[in-house]
Design a protein around this motif. Sequence first.
Motif, short mmCIF file in Angstrom:
data_model
loop_
_atom_site.label_atom_id
_atom_site.label_comp_id
_atom_site.label_asym_id
_atom_site.label_seq_id
_atom_site.Cartn_x
_atom_site.Cartn_y
_atom_site.Cartn_z
N ARG A 1 0.78 -1.20 -0.22
CA ARG A 1 -0.11 -0.03 0.03
C ARG A 1 0.79 1.23 -0.03
N THR A 2 1.92 1.36 0.70
CA THR A 2 2.87 2.44 0.70
C THR A 2 3.41 2.70 -0.67
N LEU A 3 4.04 1.63 -1.05
CA LEU A 3 4.60 1.79 -2.54
C LEU A 3 3.83 2.59 -3.53
N ILE A 4 2.49 1.78 -3.52
CA ILE A 4 1.51 2.28 -4.61
C ILE A 4 1.13 3.62 -4.09
N SER A 5 1.02 3.98 -2.83
CA SER A 5 0.36 5.43 -2.60
C SER A 5 1.59 6.35 -3.05
N LEU A 6 2.62 5.98 -2.76
CA LEU A 6 3.75 7.18 -3.08
C LEU A 6 4.05 7.16 -4.39
N ALA A 7 3.81 6.08 -5.10
CA ALA A 7 3.81 6.23 -6.89
C ALA A 7 2.61 6.73 -7.42
N ASP A 8 1.58 6.36 -7.03
CA ASP A 8 0.33 6.60 -7.67
C ASP A 8 -0.61 7.86 -7.15
N ASP A 9 -0.32 8.11 -6.05
CA ASP A 9 -1.23 9.17 -5.38
C ASP A 9 -0.41 10.30 -5.12
N MET A 10 0.87 9.95 -4.45
CA MET A 10 1.68 11.21 -4.05
C MET A 10 2.47 11.52 -5.25
N ARG A 11 2.50 10.81 -6.27
CA ARG A 11 3.49 10.83 -7.64
C ARG A 11 5.10 11.28 -7.24
N CYS A 12 5.50 10.45 -6.45
CA CYS A 12 7.11 10.60 -6.22
C CYS A 12 7.62 10.09 -7.26
N CYS A 13 8.71 10.77 -7.99
CA CYS A 13 9.32 10.21 -9.14
C CYS A 13 10.36 9.00 -8.78
N LEU A 14 10.82 9.15 -7.52
CA LEU A 14 11.82 8.36 -6.83
C LEU A 14 11.31 7.97 -5.62
N ILE A 15 11.48 6.60 -5.39
CA ILE A 15 10.86 6.01 -3.98
C ILE A 15 12.25 5.24 -3.64
N ILE A 16 12.75 5.48 -2.64
CA ILE A 16 14.00 4.80 -1.83
C ILE A 16 13.62 3.97 -0.73
N THR A 17 13.56 2.67 -0.73
CA THR A 17 13.62 2.03 0.54
C THR A 17 14.80 1.70 1.15
N THR A 18 14.58 1.49 2.47
CA THR A 18 15.94 0.91 3.16
C THR A 18 15.33 -0.19 4.23
N GLY A 19 16.20 -1.21 4.11
CA GLY A 19 15.88 -2.45 5.21
C GLY A 19 14.81 -3.40 4.41
N GLY A 20 14.79 -4.75 4.97
CA GLY A 20 14.00 -5.89 4.42
C GLY A 20 14.74 -6.41 3.28
N THR A 21 16.11 -6.41 3.03
CA THR A 21 16.61 -6.91 1.67
C THR A 21 17.24 -8.11 1.86
N GLY A 22 17.54 -8.89 3.13
CA GLY A 22 18.16 -9.86 3.60
C GLY A 22 17.32 -11.12 3.30
N PRO A 23 17.81 -12.28 3.63
CA PRO A 23 17.24 -13.55 3.71
C PRO A 23 16.34 -13.98 4.54
N ALA A 24 16.40 -13.07 5.81
CA ALA A 24 15.41 -13.40 6.83
C ALA A 24 14.07 -13.38 6.52
N ILE A 25 13.21 -14.46 7.26
CA ILE A 25 12.06 -14.44 6.87
C ILE A 25 10.89 -13.36 6.76
N ARG A 26 11.22 -12.22 7.51
CA ARG A 26 10.61 -10.97 7.62
C ARG A 26 10.94 -9.88 6.32
N ASP A 27 12.29 -10.48 5.88
CA ASP A 27 12.76 -9.61 4.84
C ASP A 27 12.01 -9.61 3.61
N ILE A 28 11.10 -8.82 3.02
CA ILE A 28 10.33 -8.84 2.14
C ILE A 28 10.24 -7.72 1.12
N THR A 29 10.92 -6.70 1.36
CA THR A 29 11.07 -5.65 0.62
C THR A 29 11.32 -5.64 -1.01
#
Length: 184
Positions: free
Chosen positions: A63-91
């Motif tokens: 929902r956050t990524l979709i809102s930032l792209a579609d509603d907020m019209r961010c040209c760039l969205i940079i995420t931090t965290g959740g990029t590893g192999p752990a179960i909760r890492d889903i980014t």
Amino acid sequence: MPNSFDKNAPAKIGIVTVSDRASRGEYEDRGGPAIHEYLSEVLTSPWEPVAKVIPDDRDTLARTLISLADDMRCCLIITTGGTGPAIRDITPDITEQVCEKMMPGFGELMRKVSLEKVPTAILSRQTAGIRTGSLIINLPGQPKAIGECLDAVFPAIPYCIDLLEGPYLTTNPERIEAFRPKKK
């Protein structure tokens, strides 16, 4: 479908920290502020941050990524965290789910640069993709790694935003020189 950006307004840039503990206030968010500081050093064109700190939750992240792209019209969205192999890492998984087009070269270059520093960088799943004219880039959570990864890929980001018909981003050439092909 491309986003329609107001060429006279500051570029909106989403900064998303994906962390259960930071979203609950148990852990200081250092990743989001590191991205903000980096962009403040590198960008010379007007920009406006849209910062979010969210848990490692599939629906919330989507929902956050979709809102930032579609509603907020961010040209760039940079995420931090959740990029590893752990179960909760889903980014990266959710980024791929919400994007229409993946940009694997970003992740490949970020891992290459990170592997020069630490052998466990091979465990990172950084990626990038396009959603409705917004470039979404997933970074690791450590501030030092954030800077190293952005230094590697940022020269290509303004031109990518150009190709997506987004706002014209300019950089401080003493810090990072944006690459744009010479016009013939």
